[in-house]
Design a protein around this motif. Sequence first.
Motif, PDB file in Angstrom:
ATOM      1  N   ARG A 121      -1.233  -2.158 -10.597  1.00  0.00           N
ATOM      2  CA  ARG A 121      -2.208  -1.743  -9.590  1.00  0.00           C
ATOM      3  C   ARG A 121      -2.991  -2.975  -9.157  1.00  0.00           C
ATOM      4  NH1 ARG A 121      -3.620   2.330 -12.038  1.00  0.00           N
ATOM      5  NH2 ARG A 121      -2.885   3.974 -10.711  1.00  0.00           N
TER       6      ARG A 121
ATOM      7  N   VAL B 287       6.179   2.416   0.537  1.00  0.00           N
ATOM      8  CA  VAL B 287       5.133   1.409   0.416  1.00  0.00           C
ATOM      9  C   VAL B 287       5.199   0.476   1.616  1.00  0.00           C
ATOM     10  CG1 VAL B 287       4.256  -0.487  -1.018  1.00  0.00           C
ATOM     11  CG2 VAL B 287       5.189   1.559  -2.104  1.00  0.00           C
TER      12      VAL B 287
ATOM     13  N   GLY C  34      -2.554   5.520  -0.866  1.00  0.00           N
ATOM     14  CA  GLY C  34      -3.682   4.697  -0.439  1.00  0.00           C
ATOM     15  C   GLY C  34      -3.969   3.542  -1.370  1.00  0.00           C
ATOM     16  N   GLU C  35      -3.465   3.600  -2.599  1.00  0.00           N
ATOM     17  CA  GLU C  35      -3.691   2.506  -3.541  1.00  0.00           C
ATOM     18  C   GLU C  35      -2.673   1.389  -3.305  1.00  0.00           C
ATOM     19  OE1 GLU C  35      -5.678   3.913  -7.534  1.00  0.00           O
ATOM     20  OE2 GLU C  35      -3.701   4.844  -7.305  1.00  0.00           O
ATOM     21  N   TYR C  36      -2.986   0.226  -3.853  1.00  0.00           N
ATOM     22  CA  TYR C  36      -2.116  -0.944  -3.733  1.00  0.00           C
ATOM     23  C   TYR C  36      -1.494  -1.262  -5.080  1.00  0.00           C
ATOM     24  CZ  TYR C  36      -4.055  -1.910   0.864  1.00  0.00           C
ATOM     25  OH  TYR C  36      -4.409  -1.833   2.185  1.00  0.00           O
TER      26      TYR C  36
ATOM     27  N   GLU D 290      -7.648  -3.571  -3.104  1.00  0.00           N
ATOM     28  CA  GLU D 290      -7.304  -3.743  -1.692  1.00  0.00           C
ATOM     29  C   GLU D 290      -7.563  -5.158  -1.185  1.00  0.00           C
ATOM     30  OE1 GLU D 290      -8.200  -1.765   2.678  1.00  0.00           O
ATOM     31  OE2 GLU D 290      -9.087  -0.875   0.899  1.00  0.00           O
TER      32      GLU D 290
ATOM     33  N   ARG E 104      -4.742  -7.618   0.414  1.00  0.00           N
ATOM     34  CA  ARG E 104      -4.815  -8.106   1.801  1.00  0.00           C
ATOM     35  C   ARG E 104      -4.790  -9.633   1.866  1.00  0.00           C
ATOM     36  NH1 ARG E 104      -5.913  -4.238   5.593  1.00  0.00           N
ATOM     37  NH2 ARG E 104      -6.655  -2.241   4.807  1.00  0.00           N
TER      38      ARG E 104
ATOM     39  N   ARG F 128       0.853  -1.200   0.000  1.00  0.00           N
ATOM     40  CA  ARG F 128       0.000   0.000   0.000  1.00  0.00           C
ATOM     41  C   ARG F 128       0.885   1.245   0.000  1.00  0.00           C
ATOM     42  NH1 ARG F 128      -2.418   3.358   4.029  1.00  0.00           N
ATOM     43  NH2 ARG F 128      -4.385   4.182   3.286  1.00  0.00           N
TER      44      ARG F 128
END
Length: 119
Positions: free
Chosen positions: A56, A23, A43-45, A59, A63, A8
């Motif tokens: 990209r 990150v 905030g992006e992964y 989320e 996770r 992230r």
Amino acid sequence: MCLAVPGRVLDIGEKDGTRMATVDFGGVQKEVCLEYLPDLQVGEYAIVHVGFALQRLDEESARQTLALFEELGMLQEEFADPWEQAAAQAGADSPWPFADGPFAGEAAAPQQVQEEGRP
């Protein structure tokens, strides 16, 4: 082993003319190049391989993958200190491989050597 790991984006900046980000990989933070994903936002992964954000990722997928890697011990393998890993594999009690050598117990800072005739 070298994995592509989801992480992230915590912050974005520039270093020597290159777009970089801090990150988070499940608690481990690394500096990553964003040149392949120039529109990636805080905030992006993204999937990161050898210090480059490559793709990209949503989320939930990030996770799930991080949880699986953690369960399998792959995050530790990927991000751990190589000296500590080598010592653990060798069965050493100390993370420093030369703990019983001639410099054992000495301070980590380099010592100054005085030249003859100089203060």
